[in-house]
Design a protein around this motif. Structure first.
Motif, PDB file in Angstrom:
ATOM      1  N   UNK A  71       0.847  -1.301   0.191  1.00 17.68           N
ATOM      2  CA  UNK A  71      -0.046  -0.132  -0.195  1.00 17.68           C
ATOM      3  C   UNK A  71       0.846   1.390  -0.171  1.00 17.68           C
ATOM      4  N   UNK A  72       2.032   1.064   0.762  1.00 19.52           N
ATOM      5  CA  UNK A  72       2.763   2.377   0.880  1.00 19.52           C
ATOM      6  C   UNK A  72       3.492   2.587  -0.702  1.00 19.52           C
ATOM      7  N   UNK A  73       3.960   1.482  -1.262  1.00 13.23           N
ATOM      8  CA  UNK A  73       4.321   1.920  -2.774  1.00 13.23           C
ATOM      9  C   UNK A  73       3.362   2.422  -3.577  1.00 13.23           C
ATOM     10  N   UNK A  74       2.091   1.715  -3.519  1.00 11.51           N
ATOM     11  CA  UNK A  74       1.065   2.173  -4.449  1.00 11.51           C
ATOM     12  C   UNK A  74       0.870   3.532  -4.114  1.00 11.51           C
ATOM     13  N   UNK A  75       0.800   3.933  -2.658  1.00  9.99           N
ATOM     14  CA  UNK A  75       0.267   5.434  -2.684  1.00  9.99           C
ATOM     15  C   UNK A  75       1.095   6.483  -2.932  1.00  9.99           C
ATOM     16  N   UNK A  95       2.855  10.718  -5.821  1.00  9.19           N
ATOM     17  CA  UNK A  95       3.806  11.645  -6.633  1.00  9.19           C
ATOM     18  C   UNK A  95       4.473  11.395  -7.920  1.00  9.19           C
ATOM     19  N   UNK A  96       4.043  10.186  -8.404  1.00  8.66           N
ATOM     20  CA  UNK A  96       4.404   9.828  -9.734  1.00  8.66           C
ATOM     21  C   UNK A  96       3.083  10.254 -10.608  1.00  8.66           C
ATOM     22  N   UNK A  97       2.065   9.413 -10.633  1.00 10.48           N
ATOM     23  CA  UNK A  97       0.968   9.596 -11.589  1.00 10.48           C
ATOM     24  C   UNK A  97      -0.374   8.910 -11.013  1.00 10.48           C
ATOM     25  N   UNK A  98      -1.392   9.630 -11.128  1.00  6.06           N
ATOM     26  CA  UNK A  98      -2.790   9.044 -10.776  1.00  6.06           C
ATOM     27  C   UNK A  98      -3.443   7.968 -12.113  1.00  6.06           C
ATOM     28  N   UNK A  99      -2.639   8.203 -13.076  1.00  5.58           N
ATOM     29  CA  UNK A  99      -2.922   7.599 -14.323  1.00  5.58           C
ATOM     30  C   UNK A  99      -1.546   7.079 -15.128  1.00  5.58           C
ATOM     31  N   UNK A 100      -1.073   5.949 -14.150  1.00  2.00           N
ATOM     32  CA  UNK A 100       0.229   5.347 -14.981  1.00  2.00           C
ATOM     33  C   UNK A 100       0.040   4.861 -16.306  1.00  2.00           C
TER      34      UNK A 100
END
Length: 80
Positions: free
Chosen positions: A21-25, A30-35
């Motif tokens: 969950x930490x990695x996903x959040x 920080x990266x993208x809501x739509x990777x």
């Protein structure tokens, strides 16, 4: 993974570990809501999840985010 998430809170049904969950959040904020597909593949590998499970988490998390922002749960024609 338990069910398909249609029993109310889909994210709770995914049974993810805290580190996943930490990695996903972190990626969500920080990266993208739509990777894109390549980013999704890297996130999945980092979490030890399948690309399908990771994509599902992002769909559910986006719906949750949109609801918290007072937007429709389903993404329309305008990206977040």
């Amino acid at each position: 993974m338990a069910s398909d998430g249609r029993n109310g809170d889909g994210m709770a049904s995914m049974q993810l570990a805290e580190d996943q969950i930490k990695v996903l959040e972190e990626n969500f904020t920080k990266v993208s809501k739509h990777p894109d597909d390549a980013t999704l593949m890297l996130i999945a590998a980092e979490c030890g999840l399948s690309e399908e499970e990771t994509a599902k988490w992002f769909r559910l998390r986006n719906a949750q985010w949109r609801q918290a922002e007072g937007l429709p749960a389903e993404l329309g024609s305008v990206k977040d």
